[in-house]
Design an enzyme around this catalytic site. Structure first.
Site, PDB file in Angstrom:
ATOM      1  N   THR A 107      -0.453  -0.425 -19.354  1.00 31.86           N
ATOM      2  CA  THR A 107      -0.153   0.997 -19.530  1.00 31.86           C
ATOM      3  C   THR A 107       0.900   1.225 -20.598  1.00 31.86           C
ATOM      4  O   THR A 107       0.927   2.268 -21.252  1.00 31.86           O
ATOM      5  CB  THR A 107       0.313   1.588 -18.187  1.00 31.86           C
ATOM      6  N   TYR A 122      -6.208   7.714 -18.052  1.00 28.08           N
ATOM      7  CA  TYR A 122      -5.831   7.083 -19.315  1.00 28.08           C
ATOM      8  C   TYR A 122      -6.509   5.725 -19.406  1.00 28.08           C
ATOM      9  O   TYR A 122      -7.067   5.230 -18.437  1.00 28.08           O
ATOM     10  CB  TYR A 122      -4.311   6.921 -19.422  1.00 28.08           C
ATOM     11  N   THR A 134       1.307  -3.367 -15.218  1.00 24.16           N
ATOM     12  CA  THR A 134       2.155  -3.507 -14.032  1.00 24.16           C
ATOM     13  C   THR A 134       1.386  -3.999 -12.800  1.00 24.16           C
ATOM     14  O   THR A 134       1.983  -4.535 -11.871  1.00 24.16           O
ATOM     15  CB  THR A 134       2.838  -2.168 -13.686  1.00 24.16           C
ATOM     16  N   ASP A 135       0.057  -3.846 -12.795  1.00 20.02           N
ATOM     17  CA  ASP A 135      -0.704  -4.187 -11.584  1.00 20.02           C
ATOM     18  C   ASP A 135      -0.534  -5.646 -11.173  1.00 20.02           C
ATOM     19  O   ASP A 135      -0.450  -5.963  -9.983  1.00 20.02           O
ATOM     20  CB  ASP A 135      -2.204  -3.911 -11.793  1.00 20.02           C
ATOM     21  N   LYS A 141       5.119  -4.988  -7.088  1.00 23.06           N
ATOM     22  CA  LYS A 141       4.840  -3.573  -7.314  1.00 23.06           C
ATOM     23  C   LYS A 141       4.700  -2.936  -5.939  1.00 23.06           C
ATOM     24  O   LYS A 141       3.829  -3.322  -5.153  1.00 23.06           O
ATOM     25  CB  LYS A 141       3.558  -3.420  -8.131  1.00 23.06           C
ATOM     26  N   GLU A 161       4.458 -16.566  16.276  1.00 19.93           N
ATOM     27  CA  GLU A 161       3.364 -16.261  17.208  1.00 19.93           C
ATOM     28  C   GLU A 161       2.187 -17.208  16.990  1.00 19.93           C
ATOM     29  O   GLU A 161       1.440 -17.496  17.902  1.00 19.93           O
ATOM     30  CB  GLU A 161       2.903 -14.810  17.032  1.00 19.93           C
TER      31      GLU A 161
HETATM   32  N1  ASP Z   1      -3.825  -1.000 -14.638  1.00 22.59           N
HETATM   33  C1  ASP Z   1      -2.661  -1.070 -15.498  1.00 22.59           C
HETATM   34  C2  ASP Z   1      -2.392  -2.520 -15.787  1.00 22.59           C
HETATM   35  O1  ASP Z   1      -1.950  -3.225 -14.927  1.00 22.59           O
HETATM   36  C3  ASP Z   1      -1.503  -0.407 -14.853  1.00 22.59           C
HETATM   37  C4  ASP Z   1      -0.196  -0.510 -15.581  1.00 22.59           C
HETATM   38  O2  ASP Z   1      -0.023  -1.169 -16.562  1.00 22.59           O
HETATM   39  O3  ASP Z   1       0.765   0.142 -15.107  1.00 22.59           O
HETATM   40  O4  ASP Z   1      -2.641  -2.939 -16.872  1.00 22.59           O
END
Ligand code: ASP
Length: 327
Positions: free
Chosen positions: A13, A26, A92-93, A165, A283
């Protein structure tokens, strides 16, 4: 002298465009790394940035090819005295997965900083340039060395082993466990909360020729053991349970996992719960079933560590447990 920093672009992103400043939809990885660097350079930061594009993808599609290229490029830059540090732009994923994989397989040398963004580059209030400027501040600072791979988001620095995340959309979507942030950063300031603890340590694991198939199985109420059989049927070399609570699952599922472990497929129990330890023999009787407790690692990171261990020939439950205890 201005620090020279290698910037490895993978997309995400931070390189995304929405073509609307206010819309939600996007596409990730559309802005060329050079274009991004021109914008960063225009901020007048004290650093020389050297770009190299590894990929231009959303990080949901990242895998062996990109990881192998990233590892090789970083290892080369670690040995090149002209570079002070390395930045990886990343979606970020799966930032926590790439960061942890590199952290396990690189020496704790020069700063290696993963940076992403929650909002595309052309969105109103985009966080990408801010995060990038912070990454430059981090990667160019000798104090950042010897801390393993770092992830910077929302003025906050996390260690690869801790970061995850934790939200789908906020710009402060990242959290650390069991350690919270290691530092606060702005383009002008950097405040560490503890000294570097891994200075000069070698890589913990060798970079492998390939990574084995390891799947995450999420436990759900009322499920049976069929999914375990299905995963073994497609040739999984290891399994990670994203269990309820402290890594629990229905009795029939634990029994099927114990059978897999007895047949030489290592099984790690982690939790589908957002945060917390999964300890041995609480457990589930790990001693009797031959399962491994993930301790502080969530399912995504547990899978990365298990893949690295198996690829390095570590398949014995006791040795795998030691690795999870030590992270
Ligand atoms: N789907 C995107 C990625 O991980 C999300 C992001 O970058 O925030 O490339």
């Amino acid at each position: 002298m201005r620090p020279r920093i290698l910037v490895l672009g993978t997309g995400g992103t931070i390189a995304g465009t929405a073509r609307s400043r206010t819309g939600k939809a996007y596409a990730a990885g559309e802005v060329a790394l050079e274009t991004m660097l021109d914008a960063v350079r225009a901020l007048g930061l004290e650093a020389e940035l050297i770009p190299r594009t590894i990929a231009a993808i959303g990080s949901q599609d990242i895998g062996w090819t990109e990881w192998d290229a990233l590892h090789a490029a970083i290892a080369e830059a670690e040995d090149d005295p002209s570079f002070a540090g390395i930045i990886v732009t990343h979606g970020t994923d799966t930032a926590e997965e790439t960061a942890f994989l590199l952290d396990l397989t690189l020496p704790a040398g020069k700063p290696v900083v993963l940076v992403g963004a929650m909002r595309p580059s052309d969105a109103v209030g985009s966080d990408g340039m801010r995060n990038f400027a912070n990454a430059v501040r981090l990667a160019g600072d000798p104090e950042s060395a010897g801390r393993g791979v770092l992830v910077v988001m929302a003025d906050t620095v996390f260690a690869a082993a801790d970061v995850r995340k934790a939200a789908t959309a906020n710009i402060d979507a990242f959290r650390g466990y069991p350690r919270g942030p290691l530092a606060r950063v702005t383009p002008a300031t950097l405040d560490w909360f503890a000294p570097a603890h891994r200075i000069g340590r070698p890589a913990r694991y060798a970079w492998p020729e390939a990574l084995p198939r390891v799947a995450i199985l999420t436990a759900g109420a009322g499920m049976d053991a069929k999914p375990v059989e299905a995963l073994l049927g497609i040739g999984c070399k290891g399994l990670v349970l994203a269990g309820m609570g402290q890594g629990n699952a229905p009795r029939v599922v634990i029994e099927a996992l114990a059978k897999a472990a007895a047949n030489g497929v290592p099984v790690v129990r982690s939790a589908r719960v957002d945060e917390g330890m999964v300890d041995r023999n609480v457990e589930v009787d790990d001693d009797a079933t031959g399962l491994v407790a993930a301790r502080a690692l969530g399912p995504a990171k547990a899978r990365i560590l298990l893949m690295v261990l198996i690829a390095n020939g570590v398949t014995d439950a006791a040795r795998i447990q030691e690795a999870f205890d030590g992270r």
